[in-house]
Design an enzyme around this catalytic site. Structure first.
Site, PDB file in Angstrom:
ATOM      1  N   PHE A  57      27.340  48.351  53.276  1.00 49.75           N
ATOM      2  CA  PHE A  57      28.301  47.822  52.306  1.00 49.75           C
ATOM      3  C   PHE A  57      29.571  47.406  53.033  1.00 49.75           C
ATOM      4  O   PHE A  57      29.883  47.885  54.124  1.00 49.75           O
ATOM      5  CB  PHE A  57      28.615  48.869  51.222  1.00 49.75           C
ATOM      6  CG  PHE A  57      29.271  50.122  51.725  1.00 49.75           C
ATOM      7  CD1 PHE A  57      30.660  50.235  51.753  1.00 49.75           C
ATOM      8  CD2 PHE A  57      28.513  51.190  52.192  1.00 49.75           C
ATOM      9  CE1 PHE A  57      31.274  51.386  52.218  1.00 49.75           C
ATOM     10  CE2 PHE A  57      29.115  52.352  52.655  1.00 49.75           C
ATOM     11  CZ  PHE A  57      30.499  52.451  52.671  1.00 49.75           C
ATOM     12  N   CYS A  58      30.301  46.472  52.423  1.00 51.56           N
ATOM     13  CA  CYS A  58      31.596  46.029  52.930  1.00 51.56           C
ATOM     14  C   CYS A  58      32.428  45.565  51.738  1.00 51.56           C
ATOM     15  O   CYS A  58      32.033  45.770  50.590  1.00 51.56           O
ATOM     16  CB  CYS A  58      31.438  44.922  53.971  1.00 51.56           C
ATOM     17  SG  CYS A  58      30.587  43.449  53.351  1.00 51.56           S
ATOM     18  N   THR A  59      33.552  44.930  51.970  1.00 50.32           N
ATOM     19  CA  THR A  59      34.480  44.607  50.882  1.00 50.32           C
ATOM     20  C   THR A  59      33.862  43.679  49.846  1.00 50.32           C
ATOM     21  O   THR A  59      33.824  43.996  48.655  1.00 50.32           O
ATOM     22  CB  THR A  59      35.766  43.971  51.445  1.00 50.32           C
ATOM     23  OG1 THR A  59      36.297  44.803  52.471  1.00 50.32           O
ATOM     24  CG2 THR A  59      36.802  43.798  50.341  1.00 50.32           C
TER      25      THR A  59
ATOM     26  N   ILE B  37      31.905  46.100  47.732  1.00 48.06           N
ATOM     27  CA  ILE B  37      32.660  47.134  47.032  1.00 48.06           C
ATOM     28  C   ILE B  37      33.387  46.557  45.825  1.00 48.06           C
ATOM     29  O   ILE B  37      33.477  47.190  44.770  1.00 48.06           O
ATOM     30  CB  ILE B  37      33.676  47.786  47.995  1.00 48.06           C
ATOM     31  CG1 ILE B  37      32.972  48.398  49.200  1.00 48.06           C
ATOM     32  CG2 ILE B  37      34.502  48.859  47.270  1.00 48.06           C
ATOM     33  CD1 ILE B  37      33.889  48.645  50.382  1.00 48.06           C
TER      34      ILE B  37
END
Length: 308
Positions: free
Chosen positions: A181-183, A210
């Protein structure tokens, strides 16, 4: 953080990996439209696609997004919209780049080969699997203020450092499920493409990142801990994509709280507890000059830097 409600603006973040042969011809068109609509932010264009974060009036954001979606390759663009109050970005930039998110690895094709996407509302099921390696692909200062419980957090300063970190820490897990996961999803999409090219068998990623999770999943059902770092003047976002409680040290770019500002090592524009004593004389001179200019602007010039 006391947002002035009448200064409400909309923030759109978007990206899409495609094979874009004539991308350079769109730079002037995008610049002209953004200037006309008075948006601010950054749009990166490259042969591998588009990546942008812009803000402005709702009508202005809608106009820019409508134009991008009118380009055949980007009909399926899925922007994420949030609200901010006051300043978001300094100015508007449209840049031609080699990569829309820099990993420094040639011949990756995230638009064609990437990990499976997991929707926000199914992500908690992934988090509950003890046999899955949960990987936060963001930089250390981002995950320092929030992440998913149980995630593996590489202490990297830049996304360029990710391949080396993988080689040193993840190579013996090629047969395990890797959930990333990332922004907003863009780094995961490229990172998952990199892992798959290097023999990882089962790679999944949080669709929309996210930000989509914080938008779609109710706080009472959420497994997110803390706040999400964003690359604009809001610094961080909470559930519902509401503005968070962090500020930033403009010397080292680390997120800081109001409590951190009470530390004697904090001086606005000059240092905080994270970077105090670590800057070169040249950098300190630049920081102090900027602080002096801000003090003059704010009507509170002083001979010595004070603890603001």
């Amino acid at each position: 953080m006391n947002p002035i409600k009448e200064n409400k603006v909309y923030v759109a973040t978007f990206y899409m990996f495609v094979d874009w042969v004539d991308f350079e011809s769109y730079k002037f068109k995008l610049e002209s439209l953004c200037a006309k609509e008075k948006t601010v932010g950054t749009i990166l264009i490259a042969s591998e696609g588009i990546n942008g974060s812009i803000s402005g009036r709702k009508e202005s954001i809608d106009s820019v997004l409508k134009y991008i979606k009118s380009i055949d390759l980007f009909n399926d663009l899925k922007p994420k919209i949030s609200i901010a109050y006051g300043k978001t970005f300094k100015k508007m930039k449209v840049r031609i780049k080699k990569e829309i998110v820099t990993l420094g690895i040639d011949n990756l094709t995230p638009g064609k080969k990437t990990g499976n996407f997991i929707e926000s509302k199914s992500w908690n099921h992934i988090l509950s699997d003890p046999n899955t390696i949960l990987l936060d692909t963001r930089n250390y200062y981002e995950h320092s203020i929030g992440t998913f419980e149980g995630s593996l957090q590489p202490e990297i300063k830049s996304f360029r450092d990710f391949p080396k970190w993988v080689s040193n820490n993840l190579d013996h897990h090629k047969d395990k499920k890797i959930a990333m996961f990332c922004t907003g999803g863009i780094r995961c999409e490229k990172a998952s493409s990199y892992l798959m090219e290097n023999g990882y068998k089962d790679v999944v990623q949080l669709d929309g990142g996210i930000l989509k999770y914080l938008e779609k999943v109710q706080e009472e059902d959420s497994m997110w801990q803390g706040e999400c770092f964003v690359f604009d003047y809001r610094i961080s976002l909470k559930h519902g994509l509401e503005e968070g409680n962090f500020d930033m040290c403009h010397a080292c770019r680390m997120p800081i709280t109001d409590e951190d500002k009470l530390d004697k090592r904090y001086v606005r524009e000059v240092s905080c507890h994270n970077c105090y004593g670590s800057h070169s004389k040249k950098s300190m001179k630049r920081f102090l000059e900027k602080k002096k200019q801000l003090d003059i602007r704010d009507g509170k010039e002083s001979k010595k830097p004070s603890n603001d």
